[in-house]
Design an enzyme around this catalytic site. Structure first.
Site, PDB file in Angstrom:
ATOM      1  N   TYR A  27     -14.985  18.257 -27.497  1.00 14.72           N
ATOM      2  CA  TYR A  27     -13.662  18.061 -27.821  1.00 14.72           C
ATOM      3  C   TYR A  27     -12.781  17.916 -26.768  1.00 14.72           C
ATOM      4  O   TYR A  27     -13.190  17.019 -26.184  1.00 14.72           O
ATOM      5  CB  TYR A  27     -13.244  19.825 -27.226  1.00 14.72           C
ATOM      6  CG  TYR A  27     -12.887  20.403 -25.839  1.00 14.72           C
ATOM      7  CD1 TYR A  27     -13.973  20.368 -25.142  1.00 14.72           C
ATOM      8  CD2 TYR A  27     -11.814  21.168 -24.659  1.00 14.72           C
ATOM      9  CE1 TYR A  27     -13.554  20.587 -23.804  1.00 14.72           C
ATOM     10  CE2 TYR A  27     -11.450  20.905 -23.896  1.00 14.72           C
ATOM     11  CZ  TYR A  27     -12.207  21.129 -22.747  1.00 14.72           C
ATOM     12  OH  TYR A  27     -12.290  20.967 -21.775  1.00 14.72           O
ATOM     13  N   LYS A 142     -16.970  14.759 -22.159  1.00 12.76           N
ATOM     14  CA  LYS A 142     -15.979  15.775 -22.660  1.00 12.76           C
ATOM     15  C   LYS A 142     -16.569  17.156 -23.322  1.00 12.76           C
ATOM     16  O   LYS A 142     -16.052  17.127 -24.595  1.00 12.76           O
ATOM     17  CB  LYS A 142     -14.580  15.251 -22.531  1.00 12.76           C
ATOM     18  CG  LYS A 142     -13.149  16.438 -22.804  1.00 12.76           C
ATOM     19  CD  LYS A 142     -12.763  16.408 -23.124  1.00 12.76           C
ATOM     20  CE  LYS A 142     -10.575  17.485 -23.732  1.00 12.76           C
ATOM     21  NZ  LYS A 142     -10.400  18.206 -22.001  1.00 12.76           N
ATOM     22  N   GLU A 174     -11.997  16.452  -9.170  1.00 15.79           N
ATOM     23  CA  GLU A 174     -10.701  16.670  -9.991  1.00 15.79           C
ATOM     24  C   GLU A 174     -10.867  18.621  -9.735  1.00 15.79           C
ATOM     25  O   GLU A 174     -11.302  18.997  -8.973  1.00 15.79           O
ATOM     26  CB  GLU A 174     -11.253  16.125 -11.047  1.00 15.79           C
ATOM     27  CG  GLU A 174     -12.424  17.189 -11.820  1.00 15.79           C
ATOM     28  CD  GLU A 174     -12.521  16.309 -12.990  1.00 15.79           C
ATOM     29  OE1 GLU A 174     -12.065  16.085 -13.640  1.00 15.79           O
ATOM     30  OE2 GLU A 174     -14.554  16.392 -13.556  1.00 15.79           O
ATOM     31  N   LEU A 198     -14.134  13.534 -15.301  1.00 17.48           N
ATOM     32  CA  LEU A 198     -13.515  13.150 -16.516  1.00 17.48           C
ATOM     33  C   LEU A 198     -12.403  12.104 -16.246  1.00 17.48           C
ATOM     34  O   LEU A 198     -11.427  12.266 -15.980  1.00 17.48           O
ATOM     35  CB  LEU A 198     -12.600  14.730 -17.625  1.00 17.48           C
ATOM     36  CG  LEU A 198     -12.171  13.952 -18.919  1.00 17.48           C
ATOM     37  CD1 LEU A 198     -13.603  14.435 -19.580  1.00 17.48           C
ATOM     38  CD2 LEU A 198     -11.608  15.875 -19.197  1.00 17.48           C
TER      39      LEU A 198
END
Ligand code: PMP
Length: 278
Positions: A27, A142, A174, A198
């Site tokens: 996505y 992702k 993250e 990411l």
């Protein structure tokens, strides 16, 4: 959905969709400001990268997706918020081996209203806690396997703070849905790109804008100690932009107020985005 427009009530997918059964899907979330998409080209490039890494058939054209999103933004009269794009491997008999299936991908695109420019968190900052990173090891793709992030975020809110920062072997990766930055010895530092995080579109925009404005920035590992002792901390994401962090694990960051450097980066980021959209 799959090239047709439906109302929220009408839109539905098969229970045999591999996106539903296996999270076999990827996505993108692109911010919408004043009815325009922010950094769409970069988001599309990352979508193609994610699809390629999962060997998910794709012959999508950037312009086609762009036009669909523009139409959705217009039809939904969206001024500020986001456009969500998801591509799954499509409908097939439930089987771990997807090599046998020749299904067409399922494409779903929708919009959501969200305060971005006037998000109060940007002005007051957020509080976070550190939690172990329990995700699979290809976080650079992702995918919609977001359960670990969703649990981490919910856990944070239950603990009375805003979000979680994911930690592995004593180093920070993250946020649950954002990239992390600290300011240490006057230098901006963010974890380097790897399979552990990411590659955020906002992260790379912030790095670019900082360099352009002669702000020293390094990509390197950050241990939890560095985080706790940082002068300033902030998180970046497409719909959060540059979010100051004022507390980590119950301790104040700096003097507990939003730092000057983060304010400066917020200003630079906003100016550059407005320039791009004008
Ligand atoms: N890391 C994770 C785990 C995320 O979910 C997100 C937001 N999708 C980000 C980083 C930030 O990426 P971007 O700036 O492209 O929104």
């Amino acid at each position: 959905m799959n090239g047709k427009f439906f109302s929220k009530k009408e839109a539905s997918i098969s229970v045999f969709d591999r996106g539903f059964l296996f999270s076999d899907s990827v996505y993108e979330v692109t911010a919408v400001i004043g009815g325009s998409l922010v950094d769409w080209q970069e988001h599309f490039a990352r979508l193609i990268r994610s699809l390629d890494h999962l060997d998910l058939v794709n012959n999508f054209q950037e312009e086609d997706f762009y036009q669909i999103q523009k139409k959705l933004i217009k039809e939904n009269e969206l001024k500020e918020g986001l456009c969500y794009v998801q591509v799954t491997r499509g409908v097939a008999e439930r089987d771990f081996n997807f090599a046998k299936s020749s299904s067409l991908p399922t494409v779903v695109i929708f919009t959501q209203e969200k305060l971005i420019l006037s998000n109060p968190a940007c002005k007051v900052g957020i509080k976070i806690i550190t939690v172990p990173d329990n995700r699979w090891r290809r976080r650079d793709i992702k995918t919609t396997q977001l359960l670990a992030q969703s649990l981490a975020k919910t856990h944070a809110v239950k603990k009375g703070v805003d979000d979680s920062l994911l930690v592995q072997d004593g180093f920070i990766n993250e946020g649950s849905s954002s990239n992390a930055f600290i300011i240490k010895d006057e230098c901006i530092v963010t974890p380097c790109l790897s399979n552990d995080i990411l590659g955020g579109i906002t992260r790379s925009a912030v790095i670019k804008f900082c360099k352009k404005n002669n702000l020293e920035i390094k990509e390197q590992k950050i241990n939890v100690n560095d985080l706790i002792n940082a002068q300033e901390v902030f998180l970046t994401s497409a719909t959060g932009f540059v979010l100051p962090v004022i507390e980590v694990d119950g301790r104040r960051v700096g003097n507990g107020l939003i730092g000057d450097r983060v304010r400066e980066i917020q200003k630079i980021y906003l100016e550059q985005i407005k320039l791009k959209l004008s």
